[in-house]
Design a protein around this motif. Structure first.
Motif, PDB file in Angstrom:
ATOM      1  N   SER A 109       0.830  -1.211   0.000  1.00 18.54           N
ATOM      2  CA  SER A 109       0.000   0.000   0.000  1.00 18.54           C
ATOM      3  C   SER A 109       0.862   1.257   0.000  1.00 18.54           C
ATOM      4  N   ALA A 110       1.923   1.262   0.800  1.00 13.58           N
ATOM      5  CA  ALA A 110       2.803   2.428   0.867  1.00 13.58           C
ATOM      6  C   ALA A 110       3.516   2.651  -0.461  1.00 13.58           C
ATOM      7  N   ALA A 111       3.963   1.578  -1.090  1.00 13.97           N
ATOM      8  CA  ALA A 111       4.658   1.714  -2.375  1.00 13.97           C
ATOM      9  C   ALA A 111       3.718   2.257  -3.442  1.00 13.97           C
ATOM     10  N   LEU A 112       2.499   1.729  -3.492  1.00 12.42           N
ATOM     11  CA  LEU A 112       1.522   2.230  -4.461  1.00 12.42           C
ATOM     12  C   LEU A 112       1.153   3.683  -4.154  1.00 12.42           C
ATOM     13  N   GLY A 113       1.005   4.002  -2.871  1.00 13.27           N
ATOM     14  CA  GLY A 113       0.674   5.370  -2.501  1.00 13.27           C
ATOM     15  C   GLY A 113       1.750   6.349  -2.925  1.00 13.27           C
ATOM     16  N   TYR A 114       3.001   5.976  -2.725  1.00 10.92           N
ATOM     17  CA  TYR A 114       4.103   6.867  -3.107  1.00 10.92           C
ATOM     18  C   TYR A 114       4.138   7.080  -4.617  1.00 10.92           C
ATOM     19  N   ALA A 115       3.768   6.045  -5.356  1.00  9.39           N
ATOM     20  CA  ALA A 115       3.795   6.137  -6.821  1.00  9.39           C
ATOM     21  C   ALA A 115       2.745   7.089  -7.365  1.00  9.39           C
ATOM     22  N   MET A 116       1.691   7.377  -6.579  1.00  7.77           N
ATOM     23  CA  MET A 116       0.550   8.139  -7.105  1.00  7.77           C
ATOM     24  C   MET A 116       0.378   9.488  -6.419  1.00  7.77           C
ATOM     25  N   LEU A 117       1.440  10.025  -5.840  1.00  3.57           N
ATOM     26  CA  LEU A 117       1.345  11.332  -5.178  1.00  3.57           C
ATOM     27  C   LEU A 117       1.188  12.447  -6.206  1.00  3.57           C
ATOM     28  N   ARG A 118       0.127  13.213  -6.047  1.00  5.05           N
ATOM     29  CA  ARG A 118      -0.103  14.392  -6.877  1.00  5.05           C
ATOM     30  C   ARG A 118      -0.968  15.358  -6.074  1.00  5.05           C
ATOM     31  N   GLY A 119      -0.415  16.497  -5.649  1.00  4.49           N
ATOM     32  CA  GLY A 119      -1.247  17.398  -4.874  1.00  4.49           C
ATOM     33  C   GLY A 119      -0.500  18.611  -4.386  1.00  4.49           C
ATOM     34  N   PRO A 120      -1.209  19.562  -3.823  1.00  5.92           N
ATOM     35  CA  PRO A 120      -0.594  20.822  -3.372  1.00  5.92           C
ATOM     36  C   PRO A 120       0.427  20.648  -2.260  1.00  5.92           C
ATOM     37  N   GLU A 121       0.282  19.590  -1.455  1.00  3.35           N
ATOM     38  CA  GLU A 121       1.226  19.380  -0.358  1.00  3.35           C
ATOM     39  C   GLU A 121       2.512  18.690  -0.815  1.00  3.35           C
ATOM     40  N   VAL A 122       2.478  18.137  -2.012  1.00  2.36           N
ATOM     41  CA  VAL A 122       3.625  17.352  -2.489  1.00  2.36           C
ATOM     42  C   VAL A 122       4.645  18.208  -3.203  1.00  2.36           C
ATOM     43  N   GLY A 123       4.183  19.205  -3.948  1.00  4.72           N
ATOM     44  CA  GLY A 123       5.100  19.984  -4.762  1.00  4.72           C
ATOM     45  C   GLY A 123       5.438  19.214  -6.016  1.00  4.72           C
ATOM     46  N   VAL A 124       6.719  18.980  -6.236  1.00  3.07           N
ATOM     47  CA  VAL A 124       7.150  18.219  -7.409  1.00  3.07           C
ATOM     48  C   VAL A 124       6.995  16.729  -7.110  1.00  3.07           C
ATOM     49  N   PRO A 125       6.116  16.033  -7.840  1.00  5.35           N
ATOM     50  CA  PRO A 125       5.896  14.607  -7.548  1.00  5.35           C
ATOM     51  C   PRO A 125       7.088  13.762  -7.981  1.00  5.35           C
ATOM     52  N   PRO A 126       7.290  12.621  -7.358  1.00  4.41           N
ATOM     53  CA  PRO A 126       8.408  11.745  -7.760  1.00  4.41           C
ATOM     54  C   PRO A 126       8.170  11.165  -9.140  1.00  4.41           C
ATOM     55  N   ASP A 127       9.231  11.072  -9.939  1.00  5.51           N
ATOM     56  CA  ASP A 127       9.089  10.449 -11.250  1.00  5.51           C
ATOM     57  C   ASP A 127       9.219   8.937 -11.118  1.00  5.51           C
ATOM     58  N   VAL A 128       9.087   8.239 -12.241  1.00  5.74           N
ATOM     59  CA  VAL A 128       9.094   6.770 -12.215  1.00  5.74           C
ATOM     60  C   VAL A 128      10.389   6.230 -11.621  1.00  5.74           C
ATOM     61  N   ALA A 129      11.517   6.798 -12.050  1.00  3.92           N
ATOM     62  CA  ALA A 129      12.813   6.307 -11.568  1.00  3.92           C
ATOM     63  C   ALA A 129      12.935   6.480 -10.062  1.00  3.92           C
ATOM     64  N   GLN A 130      12.504   7.623  -9.552  1.00  2.59           N
ATOM     65  CA  GLN A 130      12.629   7.860  -8.113  1.00  2.59           C
ATOM     66  C   GLN A 130      11.736   6.909  -7.325  1.00  2.59           C
ATOM     67  N   VAL A 131      10.528   6.680  -7.803  1.00  3.34           N
ATOM     68  CA  VAL A 131       9.634   5.743  -7.109  1.00  3.34           C
ATOM     69  C   VAL A 131      10.270   4.359  -7.039  1.00  3.34           C
ATOM     70  N   VAL A 132      10.777   3.886  -8.172  1.00  2.78           N
ATOM     71  CA  VAL A 132      11.379   2.548  -8.206  1.00  2.78           C
ATOM     72  C   VAL A 132      12.603   2.491  -7.297  1.00  2.78           C
ATOM     73  N   ALA A 133      13.417   3.530  -7.307  1.00  2.00           N
ATOM     74  CA  ALA A 133      14.620   3.555  -6.467  1.00  2.00           C
ATOM     75  C   ALA A 133      14.253   3.520  -4.985  1.00  2.00           C
TER      76      ALA A 133
END
Length: 425
Positions: A74-98
């Motif tokens: 759940s945490a891994a999927l949640g991190y992959a789908m962050l998009r919002g005003p509190e996040v700022g620049v969302p993580p890209d695919v490479a960063q999520v996988v890393a």
């Protein structure tokens, strides 16, 4: 191969090595790209990385097929789908996988050090499925689309999140089905069916938790993960208690099975060998996990009715008894099993486990095919098992003489395939 060894067999299979290498290569490439580009959103990366690591450390086993780590998933999927005003620049695919790869390794290390059960293939599969989900989500949602309170953004974001969850689940189901086909010789359609059933039961809950984590964190920040993870953690502890009860239940069945060996009505290890072969045939025929469990228990307990007979069979060879005695023992065994109150289906399998096919299942489709599997597994074990003095070819020849009369032709053909693949007790 018995049920208790299946998870370890998967880890050392050829496909398992390929999965681990693929995840390791992908994780290393993602780490290099992330270092070159720089890490964005340190606080979110650390928070979700910790959640993934903790999830890996407290993983558990419920259905004997593999370990589960719902918090990590759940945490891994949640991190992959962050998009919002509190996040700022969302993580890209490479960063999520890393982040997912490093956090997964960090969570597995304590289990390895403590000597706890760990399954690197399952963890590698999680990395690959999350990578697929992240790629699907990023392909649909641009980086500048965020939760802003408007339907024009909320609808596509919600749809993309569920698309990502579905992508993760289906990709993992396909990989898991391929593994089961290789490791257990299950037909691929049956293996895929089993994986999809697990996806519907357990994966859906983990996916929804991931969606909640992503949306809430994107809107309110890092206050959201504890509010969502704590209830999930409490649920996981409840599942762990259930798993412990299941292990106790299984140990009780095995103890009952050993009673015939202690009393001399079966040879040492005979019931376990019978169950081992029955499981191999059940896998070949593509039985569902629930039916496989009942089949294993029936094979283990198939001789318990002999305890009511006057004297043990020589060397545990019940085939030396006449038909009436064998069927009487099967009926008594079924009655004993029924008294448990929770093994009614197992009792029904045992009740018909000595019925000749021509007078039984051939004319009565209500008799489960598992009875025919136990019947032929018992016969083969006594003909080709330890101390029998017969070769597998000779045992198959003897069984072939009873095809269609004593033994179910479908089960006999399955036995031929199992033995042909080199099955050994």
């Amino acid at each position: 191969m018995n049920a208790t060894s299946q998870s370890y067999q998967v880890r050392v299979s050829g496909s398992g090595v390929a999965i681990v290498l693929a995840a390791a290569t992908l994780g290393l490439a993602a780490l290099i790209l992330t270092i070159e580009r720089g890490l964005t959103g340190w606080s979110f990366a650390i928070t979700f990385g910790v959640l993934i690591s903790v999830g890996e450390m407290v993983q558990f086993r419920v259905d004997r097929s593999r370990n589960r780590a719902p918090i990590a998933t759940s945490a891994a999927l949640g991190y992959a789908m962050l998009r919002g005003p509190e996040v700022g620049v969302p993580p890209d695919v490479a960063q999520v996988v890393a982040v997912v790869t490093i956090a997964t390794i960090a969570g597995l290390v304590p289990r390895v050090v403590a000597g706890l059960r760990w399954e690197v293939v399952i963890s590698a599969r999680r990395v690959l499925s999350v990578a697929a989900a992240t790629a699907a989500f990023s392909a649909v949602i641009p980086n500048d689309m965020q939760w802003d309170g408007t339907w024009s953004h909320a609808l596509p974001l919600t749809a993309a999140m569920f698309l990502a969850v579905l992508t993760a689940g289906i990709s993992d189901a396909l990989v898991g089905a391929g593994q089961a086909t290789e490791a257990f010789n299950r037909p691929f359609p049956a293996a895929l069916r089993d994986e999809l059933v697990v996806l519907a039961r357990i994966g859906l809950g983990m996916g929804i938790s991931g969606v909640l984590l992503a949306s809430c964190t994107s809107l309110v920040g890092l206050w959201a993960p504890p509010l969502i993870i704590v209830p999930l953690l409490l649920t996981q502890f409840a599942f762990r208690r259930f798993a412990s009860a299941q292990r106790t239940y299984r140990a009780t069945v095995r103890s009952m099975a050993r009673s015939t060996e202690i009393a001399g009505f079966s040879s040492p290890g005979q019931n376990a060998r019978t169950a081992q072969l029955a499981i191999a045939i059940g896998n070949d025929l593509g039985l569902t996990p629930a039916r496989m469990e009942a089949l294993e228990y029936a094979a283990l307990l198939s001789g318990v009715g002999q305890l009511a007979l006057a004297d043990p069979s020589p060397g545990g060879a019940s085939l030396l008894r006449n038909r009436e005695e064998r069927q009487q023992a099967a009926e008594i065994g079924a009655s004993i099993i029924e008294r448990s109150g929770v093994l009614d289906h197992v009792a029904e399998i045992v009740r018909h486990s000595n019925d000749p096919y021509r007078q039984g299942r051939a004319n009565n489709s209500d008799i489960p095919v598992e009875s025919g599997i136990v019947n032929i597994a018992l016969a083969y074990e006594q003909l080709a098992g330890e101390g029998s003095g017969q070769s597998a070819a000779k045992a198959m020849e003897s069984i072939g003489l009873g095809i269609g009369a004593e033994y179910d032709p479908v089960v006999v053909e399955s036995l031929r395939r199992v033995v042909g693949r080199g099955f050994r007790f």
